[in-house]
Write an enzyme that holds these catalytic residues in place. Sequence first.
Site, PDB file in Angstrom:
ATOM      1  N   HIS A 450       1.079  -1.298  -0.113  1.00 18.77           N
ATOM      2  CA  HIS A 450       0.199   0.531   0.163  1.00 18.77           C
ATOM      3  C   HIS A 450       1.074   1.305   0.192  1.00 18.77           C
ATOM      4  O   HIS A 450       0.554   1.847  -0.958  1.00 18.77           O
ATOM      5  CB  HIS A 450      -0.483   0.177   1.132  1.00 18.77           C
ATOM      6  CG  HIS A 450      -1.955   0.701   1.443  1.00 18.77           C
ATOM      7  ND1 HIS A 450      -3.703   1.227   1.450  1.00 18.77           N
ATOM      8  CD2 HIS A 450      -1.541   2.399   1.336  1.00 18.77           C
ATOM      9  CE1 HIS A 450      -3.100   1.992   1.619  1.00 18.77           C
ATOM     10  NE2 HIS A 450      -2.686   3.174   2.327  1.00 18.77           N
ATOM     11  N   GLU A 451       1.573   1.089   0.926  1.00 15.27           N
ATOM     12  CA  GLU A 451       2.850   2.434   1.056  1.00 15.27           C
ATOM     13  C   GLU A 451       3.617   2.530  -0.057  1.00 15.27           C
ATOM     14  O   GLU A 451       4.020   3.708  -0.640  1.00 15.27           O
ATOM     15  CB  GLU A 451       2.980   2.722   2.297  1.00 15.27           C
ATOM     16  CG  GLU A 451       1.936   2.652   3.649  1.00 15.27           C
ATOM     17  CD  GLU A 451       1.497   3.717   3.904  1.00 15.27           C
ATOM     18  OE1 GLU A 451       1.800   5.028   2.661  1.00 15.27           O
ATOM     19  OE2 GLU A 451       1.351   3.553   4.561  1.00 15.27           O
ATOM     20  N   HIS A 455       0.791   4.497  -3.294  1.00  8.61           N
ATOM     21  CA  HIS A 455       1.094   5.494  -2.569  1.00  8.61           C
ATOM     22  C   HIS A 455       2.380   6.518  -3.891  1.00  8.61           C
ATOM     23  O   HIS A 455       2.498   7.506  -4.102  1.00  8.61           O
ATOM     24  CB  HIS A 455       0.638   6.284  -1.649  1.00  8.61           C
ATOM     25  CG  HIS A 455      -0.337   6.555  -0.953  1.00  8.61           C
ATOM     26  ND1 HIS A 455      -1.007   6.599  -1.394  1.00  8.61           N
ATOM     27  CD2 HIS A 455      -0.527   5.410   0.698  1.00  8.61           C
ATOM     28  CE1 HIS A 455      -2.280   6.570  -0.368  1.00  8.61           C
ATOM     29  NE2 HIS A 455      -1.884   5.776   0.660  1.00  8.61           N
ATOM     30  N   GLU A 509      -6.438   7.026  -0.493  1.00  5.42           N
ATOM     31  CA  GLU A 509      -6.570   5.055   0.403  1.00  5.42           C
ATOM     32  C   GLU A 509      -7.136   4.649  -0.236  1.00  5.42           C
ATOM     33  O   GLU A 509      -6.061   3.365  -0.556  1.00  5.42           O
ATOM     34  CB  GLU A 509      -7.047   5.651   1.239  1.00  5.42           C
ATOM     35  CG  GLU A 509      -6.263   6.649   2.461  1.00  5.42           C
ATOM     36  CD  GLU A 509      -4.587   6.702   2.661  1.00  5.42           C
ATOM     37  OE1 GLU A 509      -4.288   5.511   2.286  1.00  5.42           O
ATOM     38  OE2 GLU A 509      -4.177   7.639   2.160  1.00  5.42           O
TER      39      GLU A 509
END
Length: 707
Positions: A450-451, A455, A509
């Site tokens: 995810h990070e 992103h 997100e």
Amino acid sequence: MDEKSLHQYYADSPPSVVPLAIKPHFDALTDKQKLYAHYVSRASFFGTRITLRQVSPESEPIYDLILTLHHHCNGTWAKLREETGINDEHLTDFLNYAAQFLGNIGNYKGYGDSKFIPRCRPEVIDALASVSSEAKILLKKSQAEGGGIYANVEKEPLMHLGFPDHGHLSAYYPDSPGITKKEIDFIGEFLAGKKLLPENTRIRKLEDGNFEVLIASALRNPPPEGRDAGSETAWTLPAPLEGKKLELKFGDHIDEMANVVLHMKKAGLHVANDTQKKMIGEYVKSFGTGSLNAFKESQKYWVKDLGPAVESNIGFIESYRDPAGIRAEWEGMVAMVNKERTKAFQKLVDAAPSLIPRLPWTDDFEKNQFIAPDFTSLEVLSFSGSGIPAGINIPNYDDVRQEVGFKNVSLGNVLSAKAPNEKIPFIRQEDISVYQNNRDQAFEVQVGIHELLGHGTGKLLQETSPGKYNFDVENPPISPVTNKPCTTFYKLSQTWSSVFGPIASSYEECRAECVAMVLSCDFDILKIFGFGDGTVDWSSKAGDVLYASYLSMARAGIIAVELWDPKSRKWGQAHMQARFSILRTFLEAGDGFATLDYSTEDLSDLTIKLDKHKILSHGRPAVERYLQKLHVYKCTADLEEGKKLYEEMTHVDEFWGKKVRDQVLRNKQPRKVFVQANTFESEGQVTLKEYEASPQGLIQSYAERYL
């Protein structure tokens, strides 16, 4: 407001108070590193009152009331019970409320943006406050400000943060009950045109209809060369606010910002290298003058400070809680690197260039070059803010990310913190074992992807300077969604947040969560984290971790509706809104991949049923289709299609908003609040003090910070 509606706002009883264990990692630091960590921690915590003021007008006096009562009885709460004549149950109710308040730094949930109120009656707090004149004054002030300690039954919308003209509360617009969303949006656009960033600001509308921009700074009148707008401090606004004045006012949170500057200067005496020295210098400049250009410079140095023993970041960072989605909450973090767990994340970074092409878009929608970031597993010493995340990917400035890069961190002692006697609703009995045994590992994989690859991916098509573009404007890229040339892009001075506004945080997100759901299906990626041998094997640990990951996301999508308000029809938390839409994607994948399983009318036996053998054939492709649209609409500034898609996927109908939500509320579990250690300096030596994992211990930890 009836009793049933009121019940959902009661403080958790008991709250889930857990320790943020750090001692072995802190003890391993050198004396110099301990001093650096101490001073940045102090600077971070000196922003606590800023966060309180950003949450609600009543939060700061409630905070002071709690600590005044603690100091009055010297932390011996039984003594206060005897002095006031309240019973054990009433005292417990107050302490539980105080713990949840301090865990959220305010009386609105940091994760959900809804107000919580004490379970004890007002007379109990009246009795507690009767012990001193100071406590009486603070109680009176906390009842007079904003929405007060308890619920205003005649103004239920005040139980949620949001735009004031929608009846909600927002402390980003203090003393401005008449300010409208249109005025807020217009002022935001006007300031963007002046190249003034909004993160450290609040907006006040005066009685005469004029406006003030309150800028957080330690100086009330910083020199013009230190200001982002130079000598300009006021303007006459154009239509539709024609004739109204807009004036910059420096010195918001002046005492707190002065303490932040002082302690950052002290930290600067103990830096590890020249990059940290320059970073601290820019922080000091920014917090002193209010310059966000200086803050952006600090973030560039922060990205370049690779692999520090003590990692930190501080400032106005995340814009989740501003209803306009652009003003940011104060936040500060200090942490130690866990070298062993960092190895897995570094392997993921090394593999990233070969993994990004697996995502469902072409090179036109991806950065020309992947700048490998620092990606570390951290053990948190201090985190000042309304909640502690499990992972972080910053800075949030797109130009810094694309030109210099970014950093990813996974917060190990947050991920591993366990709540005692935690119940697990909505998971089938036959899945409980695999879920419990693998959810932590699944979450670590999810946070890592995810990070870094969520992103960390994507290219915004934009006009970078007058007449210059970072794409071929004459022959724009072909959208994989429509198979036609893209027709939209970011105009000069437009940013992702300014274009997508209130939905930007949740939308992003969701995009990052979808990337994690897609790539966690690859068994060679699971191998990077130490699970399996890289081959598809559902009977292996890797298969269990992948299944637990999809179960966790589906369960989170169900639980998410707790944070949707049926009265305002408004989502209160960015991540949970995103997870609801991903559950919808699972359910719409077809062929029985994901279903809601229940046999009772009231859904009292509701569980999620997933066919793990269809994750690769149905689950992943469904998420990829959704992700492709989210990504392309973001990259091309296509607000019309992006908003339409996201509002459709996060729409809550009668079934979800009534039947499912009622069952979720019946099974509601307290969210964890963390007891953090304190550091103390004496004659150049720093000592660490940890506290009991209880409401009393949490209160004591704040009392001994002396903020």
